[in-house]
Enzyme design. Structure first.
Site, mmCIF file in Angstrom:
data_model
loop_
_atom_site.group_PDB
_atom_site.id
_atom_site.type_symbol
_atom_site.label_atom_id
_atom_site.label_comp_id
_atom_site.label_asym_id
_atom_site.label_seq_id
_atom_site.Cartn_x
_atom_site.Cartn_y
_atom_site.Cartn_z
ATOM 1 N N ASP A 1 -11.334 15.401 81.410
ATOM 2 C CA ASP A 1 -12.172 16.521 80.980
ATOM 3 C C ASP A 1 -11.373 17.775 80.636
ATOM 4 O O ASP A 1 -10.281 17.987 81.140
ATOM 5 C CB ASP A 1 -13.183 16.877 82.075
ATOM 6 C CG ASP A 1 -14.159 15.747 82.330
ATOM 7 O OD1 ASP A 1 -14.237 14.829 81.472
ATOM 8 O OD2 ASP A 1 -14.823 15.770 83.378
ATOM 9 N N ASP B 1 -11.197 20.818 81.600
ATOM 10 C CA ASP B 1 -11.289 21.919 82.553
ATOM 11 C C ASP B 1 -10.101 21.820 83.513
ATOM 12 O O ASP B 1 -9.244 20.949 83.357
ATOM 13 C CB ASP B 1 -12.629 21.917 83.296
ATOM 14 C CG ASP B 1 -12.884 20.612 84.053
ATOM 15 O OD1 ASP B 1 -11.939 19.809 84.205
ATOM 16 O OD2 ASP B 1 -14.019 20.392 84.504
ATOM 17 N N GLU C 1 -9.760 20.843 86.658
ATOM 18 C CA GLU C 1 -9.597 19.583 87.376
ATOM 19 C C GLU C 1 -9.159 18.479 86.418
ATOM 20 O O GLU C 1 -8.318 17.643 86.749
ATOM 21 C CB GLU C 1 -10.896 19.193 88.086
ATOM 22 C CG GLU C 1 -11.363 20.180 89.140
ATOM 23 C CD GLU C 1 -10.399 20.357 90.310
ATOM 24 O OE1 GLU C 1 -9.712 19.380 90.687
ATOM 25 O OE2 GLU C 1 -10.324 21.490 90.838
ATOM 26 N N TYR D 1 -23.817 13.157 80.860
ATOM 27 C CA TYR D 1 -23.241 13.352 82.181
ATOM 28 C C TYR D 1 -24.033 14.352 83.019
ATOM 29 O O TYR D 1 -24.458 15.397 82.530
ATOM 30 C CB TYR D 1 -21.792 13.822 82.029
ATOM 31 C CG TYR D 1 -21.025 13.636 83.290
ATOM 32 C CD1 TYR D 1 -20.968 12.376 83.863
ATOM 33 C CD2 TYR D 1 -20.395 14.691 83.913
ATOM 34 C CE1 TYR D 1 -20.291 12.185 85.046
ATOM 35 C CE2 TYR D 1 -19.713 14.510 85.081
ATOM 36 C CZ TYR D 1 -19.668 13.249 85.652
ATOM 37 O OH TYR D 1 -19.010 13.065 86.815
ATOM 38 N N GLU E 1 -12.179 9.933 82.693
ATOM 39 C CA GLU E 1 -12.473 10.032 84.121
ATOM 40 C C GLU E 1 -13.548 9.064 84.604
ATOM 41 O O GLU E 1 -13.509 8.591 85.721
ATOM 42 C CB GLU E 1 -12.890 11.474 84.471
ATOM 43 C CG GLU E 1 -11.747 12.455 84.404
ATOM 44 C CD GLU E 1 -12.180 13.869 84.757
ATOM 45 O OE1 GLU E 1 -12.981 14.040 85.680
ATOM 46 O OE2 GLU E 1 -11.707 14.813 84.072
ATOM 47 N N ARG F 1 -23.144 15.930 85.972
ATOM 48 C CA ARG F 1 -22.485 17.017 86.705
ATOM 49 C C ARG F 1 -21.892 17.984 85.686
ATOM 50 O O ARG F 1 -20.762 17.788 85.222
ATOM 51 C CB ARG F 1 -21.419 16.456 87.640
ATOM 52 C CG ARG F 1 -22.015 15.723 88.844
ATOM 53 C CD ARG F 1 -20.956 15.287 89.822
ATOM 54 N NE ARG F 1 -20.345 14.034 89.406
ATOM 55 C CZ ARG F 1 -20.711 12.823 89.841
ATOM 56 N NH1 ARG F 1 -21.687 12.717 90.710
ATOM 57 N NH2 ARG F 1 -20.111 11.746 89.410
ATOM 58 N N HIS G 1 -18.534 19.592 79.755
ATOM 59 C CA HIS G 1 -19.471 18.607 79.205
ATOM 60 C C HIS G 1 -20.608 19.315 78.484
ATOM 61 O O HIS G 1 -20.674 20.523 78.454
ATOM 62 C CB HIS G 1 -20.067 17.766 80.338
ATOM 63 C CG HIS G 1 -19.034 17.119 81.199
ATOM 64 N ND1 HIS G 1 -18.599 17.694 82.363
ATOM 65 C CD2 HIS G 1 -18.351 15.965 81.052
ATOM 66 C CE1 HIS G 1 -17.675 16.913 82.917
ATOM 67 N NE2 HIS G 1 -17.501 15.860 82.139
#
Length: 780
Positions: free
Chosen positions: A82, A84, A86, A288, A9, A290, A333
């Site tokens: 990632d 998850d 999304e 990361y 991403e 976020r 993350h």
DNA sequence: CAGTGAGCGAGCTTCCGCTTGACTT
């Protein structure tokens, strides 16, 4: 032909991973989502099972082309977005849009960027999890339905260009309700009694022992009576206990806790924190930024351990893993931590350095031993009263993690420093009282939200994600629902009764209370929209709405429910309310308040949200005579304005009289109250009521302004009327073609001629340009 | 930073989450 293409991403991640994987692997980035619902359309066909219409946004077209070409040229495409909801959807969109061959496509995940984690992921590929993708589609589509069906209702009923949404509307609700709590709060006074005793220390010298009475008195009379008692009382140690206390470090940073601590310790706004963290991430200094996870990789745990040992010794080490308590956390993350623990500090701007050091300290401290304290509590009895005084002493036996990092709290200034040392005391020992005082205190109202405390609250409710906390705060401000402001405190007197020797004295001091800086305050528009949504869409506004739909999304992800049935269930309840509300006719406009009748015309006076914000209106639109309008005066709210205050706004502008054959008027404009004479505006100083300004006073102000204007011009030139040497707030300057240039201190402004003026201008221009260039360079 | 002093009139506005630059101020 490239052997392997890996798509992640984030481009910074791509760079790191490429290093781990070697030359058989090319790593590219999708820069987040590559496809979304159309920006302007509703893009959901409810009839056809909520079928979405996706589109590649124009700024992503070039990138998608590049990815497509790279995929065509690769033997194997590894979708590594990632782990998850999304991330899974991003992989699925990539798979569809790039038209990947299922035989040459693999889905892999890793939630820490270490070589072993990545190599392991490559060895254990899986397929795209369709259930997880559907959970994401359900989330996306529900948000679009809520946002795009509610917002137009607000355009029609309240004001154009407003918005509502699952997250933002609840954020506004929190702020509106807190403001109401503050206004409804009645502070209760009480008397807090403190005493200073004297006892010998180890060397036999007298030292002070500070203690507080175990109860507070409600009235002054009670406090006075108690002090009277103390006059002839004897004090002695009734009991003394010592117990060990352990304090543990906080978990490493997530997005939300980083935003809170950076606000408290460094004074950063939420957006600022994210910008600086982004730069640290891009330059490879932190992981990361976020994330909702407090997890550290094994590699990081080991690095922390050796850092602690080398800096402070074996005794300070305690390796531990924290568990996430956050609702709905997806933990794709790691926690936010330095990538290289051996860098205690870094090069960079001062903001970058300070944020990095905060992250470094928090990470290290999380892997350090508990602090060990010894807390001593002494109760002091009073010979002629049942009450007792309590003295508390705290000694740090072993500092542990406190050596590196201490977490801050919002109400830090309220907490009194308890870490005092008590002299050796023994049970039964009598104490001499030096001074006993009863101070009037007032109970405190709940604090208004700051950006950071709002983020904490949203996270607690499971509303919003790490990537949206900062944007949400900016949205509610952009829509004009919330403003960041200071609420000025009011001065409040408080009493102190003091017993010293055998005399009780009484003094009154003043304190400022309710002084809050940079807090989030609701606007009239925010309040009206909130009340409207609360009345018609209580389900959406419920603090548990997100949590309950999240639960259903989880069930979709687990394959226990169809995403379309979740959507249908929601829509069948929601949409009829939308239709009903949209078509409902009401006598009054949303948020309108009728204050009473205008004594002059007899017409009704009302306040409401107009096209351009809050307005006061006399008369109604259907009357033959057009209604009169006035903007709401600054600092007043349509919730609380009175008829008198509303009518006052129509008294201005008013004519005071004549001066030099021209009329003098007072009014209130965009920039506050003013006096106007011969088309010259003079601002009325802050704190003065424009209604009280008399003609004499106005003339004084006009003359004062003229005088100041005369002093302002130092020199003009006939040849160049555009150029003037003026005296400003910050000293003399040259005004030329609408721009201003500072005159160096070494030059006497009066002696400047045209030629030298232009030299000054050239010099200033150069200076500002080099400054810009330096700033631009720093950015890179 | 250096001064400012309005009043629409058609058509558009809007969601949340994932990610960075390319733009002005």
């Amino acid at each position: 032909m490239q052997k392997n293409l890996v798509i992640v991403e984030s481009p910074a991640k791509a760079k790191t991973i490429e290093k781990f994987l070697g030359e058989d692997y090319k790593v590219l980035s999708s820069y987040g989502h590559i496809r979304d619902l159309k920006k302007k359309d509703f893009s959901i066909d409810v009839e056809k099972g909520f079928e979405p219409t996706y589109e590649i946004p124009s700024d992503k077209k070039k990138l998608v082309g590049e990815l497509k070409a790279a995929a065509k040229n690769a033997d194997m495409v590894w979708l590594a977005s990632d782990e998850d909801r999304e991330g899974e959807a991003i992989s699925w969109h990539l798979y569809e849009v790039l038209e990947l061959d299922p035989k040459r496509t693999k889905r892999i995940v890793f939630h820490e960027i270490t070589k072993t984690a990545i190599l392991k992921a490559i060895e254990t590929p899986r397929d795209i999890n369709v259930n997880l993708v559907n959970a994401q589609q359900a989330r996306r589509i529900l948000d679009r339905i809520v946002g795009f069906e509610l917002s137009p209702i607000l355009w029609k009923k309240v004001k154009p260009a407003l918005s509502a949404g699952r997250v933002q509307s609840v954020a506004v609700r929190l702020i509106v309700e807190r403001e109401r709590e503050v206004h409804a709060f009645v502070s209760e006074p009480s008397y807090r009694v403190t005493a200073i005793f004297e006892a010998p220390d180890a060397d036999g010298n007298k030292t002070e022992v500070r203690a507080e009475l175990d109860r507070r008195f409600k009235t002054k009379e009670e406090a006075q009576a108690f002090l009277e008692l103390c006059k002839d009382a004897e004090f002695s140690i009734e009991d003394i206990t010592t117990r060990p206390v352990k304090k543990s470090p906080a978990a490493p940073f997530t997005t939300s806790t980083l935003q809170q601590e950076a606000a408290r310790k460094l004074g950063f706004t939420v957006a600022q924190t994210m910008m600086v963290a982004q730069r640290l991430y891009e330059s490879g200094q932190i992981t990361y930024m976020r994330t909702d996870s407090v997890n550290l990789s094994d590699l990081a745990l080991a690095a922390c351990k050796s850092t602690v040992i080398s800096l402070m010794g074996e005794r300070y080490v305690k390796t531990r893993q924290f568990a996430t308590k956050t609702k709905g956390a997806q933990e794709a993350h790691e926690a936010i931590r330095p990538t290289d623990m051996s860098n205690e500090t870094i090069a960079g701007t001062s903001q970058e350095q300070r944020l990095y050091e905060l992250i470094w300290k928090r990470t290290v401290a999380s892997q350090m031993a508990e602090a060990e304290l010894e807390k001593t509590t002494a109760t002091i009895s009073i010979s002629n009263s049942e009450e007792t005084f309590v003295a508390i002493g705290e000694v740090v036996i072993f500092d542990g993690y406190l050596r590196v990092y201490k977490e801050s709290y919002d109400d830090d200034n309220e907490q009194e420093d308890e870490s005092r040392l008590l002299p050796p005391l023994s049970k039964g020992q009598s104490l001499e009282s030096k001074e006993i005082s009863a101070t009037q205190r007032f109970s405190m109202c709940p604090p208004r939200y700051t950006e950071a405390s709002l983020v904490r609250k949203l996270e607690e409710l499971g509303i919003g994600r790490p990537s949206t906390y900062a944007p949400t705060i900016s949205t509610v401000q952009q829509r004009g629902y919330v403003v960041k402001g200071n609420s000025e405190g009011v001065k409040r007197p408080y009493e102190i009764l003091k017993l010293k020797g055998n005399k009780i004295t009484e003094t009154v001091k003043t304190e400022t209370t309710g002084n809050e800086k940079s807090k989030l305050l609701p606007t009239d528009v925010g309040i009206v929209v909130n009340d409207f949504l609360m009345a018609f869409f209580p389900e959406i506004m419920d603090y548990n709405f997100t949590a309950s739909v999240e639960k259903e999304f989880d069930e979709v992800a687990e394959g226990e429910k169809e995403w379309t049935s979740v959507m249908k269930n929601f829509y069948d309840g929601f949409h009829p309310l939308v239709d009903k509300t949209m078509n409902a006719k009401s006598e009054h406009k949303v948020g309108e308040r009728i204050l009473g009748n205008d004594p002059v015309s007899g017409k009704p006076v009302s306040v409401k949200i107009g096209r351009f914000g809050p307005v006061i209106q006399i008369g109604i639109a259907d009357d033959e005579e057009k209604p009169k309008f006035a903007h709401l005066p600054k600092g007043l709210s349509i919730e609380t304005i009175t008829l008198e205050e509303a009518l006052d706004s129509f008294k201005l502008p008013k004519t005071l009289g004549e001066y030099e054959d021209k009329t003098v008027t007072v009014g209130v404009g965009r920039f506050g109250p003013y006096v106007r004479h011969n088309n010259v505006f003079v601002s009325i100083p802050k704190g003065e009521d424009p209604m009280e300004v008399t003609l004499e006073k106005a003339i004084e102000m006009i003359n004062a302004k003229r005088e100041a204007a005369e002093k302002k011009i130092i020199k003009t030139f006939d040849k160049e009327p555009d150029l003037q040497i003026l005296n400003g707030r910050y000293g003399p300057y040259i005004a030329y073609q609408k721009k201003n240039y500072k005159i160096p201190e070494s030059v006497e402004p009066k002696d400047l001629n045209l030629e030298t003026c232009f030299k000054v201008i050239e010099l200033q221009k150069e200076k500002s340009e080099t400054r810009k260039r330096v700033a631009a360079k720093k950015k890179k």
